[in-house]
Scaffold this active site. Sequence first.
Site, short mmCIF file in Angstrom:
data_model
loop_
_atom_site.label_atom_id
_atom_site.label_comp_id
_atom_site.label_asym_id
_atom_site.label_seq_id
_atom_site.Cartn_x
_atom_site.Cartn_y
_atom_site.Cartn_z
N PRO A 1 18.19 62.51 37.81
CA PRO A 1 17.92 63.10 36.50
C PRO A 1 18.72 64.37 36.28
O PRO A 1 18.88 65.17 37.21
CB PRO A 1 16.41 63.40 36.56
CG PRO A 1 16.08 63.51 38.00
CD PRO A 1 17.06 62.63 38.73
N HIS B 1 19.94 64.54 44.19
CA HIS B 1 18.68 64.23 43.50
C HIS B 1 18.63 64.75 42.07
O HIS B 1 17.67 64.52 41.35
CB HIS B 1 17.49 64.77 44.29
CG HIS B 1 17.14 66.20 43.99
ND1 HIS B 1 18.04 67.23 44.06
CD2 HIS B 1 15.96 66.77 43.61
CE1 HIS B 1 17.45 68.36 43.75
NE2 HIS B 1 16.20 68.12 43.47
#
Lengths: 483, 137
Positions: A380, A406
């Site tokens: 994200p 991440h």
Amino acid sequence: MIAIQDLKRISDYEWEIPQTFRQDMRVPVRIFATRRLLEKVMDDKSLEQAVNAATLPGLVGRVVVMPDMHQGYGFPIGGVAATRYPEGVISPGAIGYDINCGVRLLATSIEYEEAKTLLGDLATALDHYCPSGVGEKGALRMSEKELDQVCREGARWTLKQGYATEMDLLRTEEGGCLEGADPSKVSPHAKERGRPQLGTLGAGNHFIEVDVVEQIFDAEAARVMGLEEGALALQIHCGSRGFGHQICTDYVREFQSAVKRYGIQLPDRELVCAPLNSPEGQNYLAAMRSAANYAFANRQMLAHNARIAFEQVFAGKVRDWRLRQVYDIAHNMGKIETHIIDGQEVKVCVHRKGATRAFGPGSPELPDEYRRIGQPVLVPGSMGTASWVLVGTESSMQRAFGSSCHGAGRVMSRQQAKKQVRGEALRQELEADGIRVRAGSMAGLAEEAPQAYKDVDAVVETVAGAEIARKVARLRPVAVVKG
Amino acid sequence: METYLSGYREVAHTADWELEVWAPTLAELLRQAARGMYALSGIQIADRPRLQRQVDLEASDAEGLLVAFLSELLYIGETEGLAFDQIEIEINHLTLHAELSGAPITKTDKEIKAVTYHNLSVHAENNLLRANIVFDV
């Protein structure tokens, strides 16, 4: 203080801090970053924390740091460290307080163009059905016995309760349940915090985001995942809530004396650890797995509620409003895995803190359809910027314990973000860009402003350039719900 | 919020929150840390009902006591929805007894997940005790 001159350049995307840099290092530190990304973190303590992490007893190979690295507390965010099982250590601080904080991605066949006018209603419905905010409680009132079942069974418990499908579980890391969880190793304080919070998003950087699949880079992998260009997708980012926070708090406190008992010297008390084969290490492992299972169940409950929101908004207005699971993955976790180190199969405990598992093609841990393409890696971006879907590679298995980045990674302090950005002004800016925002706290929104983060595209270019992940699709946000 | 003898202030930290606290005694240092933590969260409490709680803790050193006390306040805040604006602390040989008086929380801006031990050191400097506390948020 570490300077760029202390680092050995391996390639455009890879650097090393040799073990000789500091006497107490047990392994070198390998950093995946471009020079530009590296320069951005020289002012904070990310690399110093990576060097501190390299002192943990029982480490094998190297400590790996991802390009979205930033300073954390003890262990850097974006760090990966593997300790030999069972004589090496496990460190709660190297996994983090939000145990099994992670991301779930769901795909749809809803075309952005046909949904455009309904996105405001969708954001409102998601905000209504998915409770968010500080200390927010969920609709479910679990007994202690039910909480213990969630600890042992994770997302499998939600399947029995009718909140999940078989496909959801199949497309979740570990099938949504880590074996070896033992709720008797969890404190009453943690249980009291955890019981009312299942099915809640929380606050901070956690969010639910509606995206449109903007560009596909690997048509075959996208097809297998069910991602269609121009269609909506949904991301859920959250973890184990107060349950996990309390478990980590309890064990970091307990391990302060354990390190003395086992004669372990560390440069930072937040790195406290215990041998995996000690009673203390075993107890933490069992409690940590309970929190991990709680988090899998939590994201599943939120996905269930998001499905209700989608049905309410889209039923009768589009042909197919179903949300289909793409994958659910942790980025704060300790896992017992087998990796090839120096040509030998070695059983290790891989600590990933702000780093995602990214297993390559052929890994037996993956469901059949993903075994061909590699494990989906969900990255994200910061609010208002792109997110990415990648897949793990064989190279990641060899060089990064099967791990990848991440997210975007912070670059600006929260204090600075608060000074520079007004929450309400940011909300209006995002709305003007066509992103619907529902946020519980304007101050919290300001701290998560896009300018407080690195450029997620630069982070992804780095992992792709280093070949520890491969690009599949880029997502663009169209609605965000935050606590 | 600060005075010459005791106080707290926020320090910039890339991802988390850091608070610098100082006070003449350990008990006052913990009280300032609690006030600082509530201020960082933007916690506001109701006028009434006024509610009292007691906290008893032990630790093996000053840092342990500081982390345990603040963690207990986070726990009470989350489970009972209470925060305290009157905090009396007695410490004898690393055994703490606190008398807390406060009220239900009406507003919280931001969530603190945990109190960390990261680089935590309660140390004396110019006749004052000082500590920098990093919170996971």
